[in-house]
Design a protein around this motif. Structure first.
Motif, short mmCIF file in Angstrom:
data_model
loop_
_atom_site.label_atom_id
_atom_site.label_comp_id
_atom_site.label_asym_id
_atom_site.label_seq_id
_atom_site.Cartn_x
_atom_site.Cartn_y
_atom_site.Cartn_z
N TYR A 95 0.83 -1.20 0.00
CA TYR A 95 0.00 0.00 0.00
C TYR A 95 0.87 1.25 0.00
N CYS A 96 0.43 2.22 -0.74
CA CYS A 96 1.02 3.55 -0.74
C CYS A 96 0.22 4.41 0.24
N ALA A 97 0.91 5.30 0.97
CA ALA A 97 0.22 6.14 1.94
C ALA A 97 0.90 7.50 2.04
N ALA A 98 0.13 8.50 2.49
CA ALA A 98 0.63 9.87 2.59
C ALA A 98 0.42 10.40 4.01
N ASP A 99 1.42 11.12 4.50
CA ASP A 99 1.40 11.66 5.85
C ASP A 99 1.98 13.07 5.83
N ARG A 100 1.52 13.94 6.71
CA ARG A 100 2.04 15.31 6.76
C ARG A 100 3.50 15.35 7.16
N ASP A 101 3.92 14.33 7.92
CA ASP A 101 5.31 14.27 8.37
C ASP A 101 5.80 12.85 8.16
N LEU A 102 7.07 12.63 8.40
CA LEU A 102 7.65 11.30 8.17
C LEU A 102 7.31 10.41 9.36
N GLY A 103 6.10 9.87 9.33
CA GLY A 103 5.66 9.05 10.44
C GLY A 103 5.98 7.59 10.25
N ILE A 104 6.01 6.86 11.36
CA ILE A 104 6.19 5.41 11.32
C ILE A 104 4.89 4.69 11.64
N PRO A 105 4.17 5.10 12.68
CA PRO A 105 2.93 4.40 13.00
C PRO A 105 1.91 4.50 11.88
N ILE A 106 1.18 3.44 11.69
CA ILE A 106 0.17 3.40 10.63
C ILE A 106 -0.89 4.47 10.85
N THR A 107 -1.13 4.82 12.11
CA THR A 107 -2.17 5.80 12.43
C THR A 107 -1.79 7.21 12.03
N ASP A 108 -0.53 7.44 11.71
CA ASP A 108 -0.10 8.78 11.29
C ASP A 108 -0.59 9.13 9.90
N TYR A 109 -0.91 8.12 9.09
CA TYR A 109 -1.11 8.32 7.67
C TYR A 109 -2.56 8.69 7.35
N ASP A 110 -2.67 9.75 6.52
CA ASP A 110 -3.98 10.32 6.22
C ASP A 110 -4.65 9.68 5.01
N TYR A 111 -3.86 9.36 4.00
CA TYR A 111 -4.43 8.87 2.75
C TYR A 111 -3.80 7.53 2.38
N TRP A 112 -4.63 6.68 1.77
CA TRP A 112 -4.19 5.32 1.43
C TRP A 112 -4.64 4.95 0.03
N GLY A 113 -3.79 4.14 -0.63
CA GLY A 113 -4.20 3.53 -1.88
C GLY A 113 -4.91 2.21 -1.63
N GLN A 114 -5.32 1.56 -2.71
CA GLN A 114 -6.06 0.30 -2.61
C GLN A 114 -5.15 -0.92 -2.50
N GLY A 115 -3.89 -0.74 -2.83
CA GLY A 115 -2.95 -1.84 -2.69
C GLY A 115 -2.68 -2.58 -3.98
N THR A 116 -1.51 -3.19 -4.05
CA THR A 116 -1.14 -4.02 -5.18
C THR A 116 -0.45 -5.28 -4.65
N GLN A 117 -0.81 -6.41 -5.22
CA GLN A 117 -0.32 -7.70 -4.72
C GLN A 117 1.08 -7.99 -5.26
N VAL A 118 1.95 -8.41 -4.35
CA VAL A 118 3.28 -8.90 -4.71
C VAL A 118 3.40 -10.33 -4.19
N THR A 119 3.71 -11.24 -5.08
CA THR A 119 3.86 -12.64 -4.71
C THR A 119 5.23 -13.12 -5.15
N VAL A 120 5.98 -13.67 -4.19
CA VAL A 120 7.32 -14.17 -4.46
C VAL A 120 7.34 -15.67 -4.21
N SER A 121 7.65 -16.44 -5.22
CA SER A 121 7.65 -17.89 -5.10
C SER A 121 9.09 -18.42 -5.05
N LEU A 122 9.18 -19.65 -4.53
CA LEU A 122 10.51 -20.27 -4.41
C LEU A 122 11.08 -20.61 -5.77
#
Length: 122
Positions: A95-122
C-alpha cells in the motif's frame, strides 16, 4: 478527491525484482511524506519504507534495508519502490500512503491507496 493508485505488483521468483509505483492526485503532494506499507495474509499492516517530501529523510524497515529503495518524483506526483532480491517473506499486498510528516505508526497516515499484490515464489 484524493487518490493514490498503486501499480507494478505481480508474481516473481525468489531473487527477482519488481518496481512499484504510486500515482497521487487531489492533494498537494509536495507537502506530504510518502510511504509504502505491506500486509501479508493473517498479519498486521506494517511500514516498509518512507520518504520525506524533499527526499531529505528516508526510512526503511530492517527487513528490507539494502534490498528496497524508495524514491519520489515531485514533478509527476509519484512515488516508487524498487524491490530487489525478493524473498517469499516479501509476499504481501503493498500500500502507498501519505502523511504530513515522516511518520512510522500506521495511524499517522492520512491517505491510502487500494494496494497491489506482490507474490514471491521459491
Amino acid at each position: 478527491q484524493v487518490q493514490l493508485v498503486e501499480s507494478g505488483g505481480g508474481s516473481v521468483q525468489t531473487g527477482g525484482s519488481l518496481r512499484l509505483s504510486c500515482a497521487a492526485s487531489g492533494f498537494t503532494f509536495t507537502r506530504y511524506a510518502m510511504a509504502w506499507f505491506r500486509q501479508a495474509p493473517g498479519k498486521e499492516r506494517v511500514i516498509v519504507a518512507a520518504i520525506r517530501w524533499n527526499s531529505g529523510d528516508i526510512y526503511y524497515s530492517d527487513s528490507v534495508k539494502g534490498r528496497f529503495t524508495i524514491s519520489r518524483d515531485n514533478a509527476r506526483y509519484t512515488v516508487h519502490l524498487q524491490m530487489n532480491s525478493l524473498k517469499p517473506d516479501d509476499t504481501a499486498v503493498y500500500y502507498c500512503a501519505a502523511d504530513r510528516d515522516l511518520g512510522i505508526p500506521i495511524t499517522d497516515y492520512d491517505y491510502w491507496g487500494q494496494g497491489t499484490q506482490v507474490t514471491v515464489s521459491l
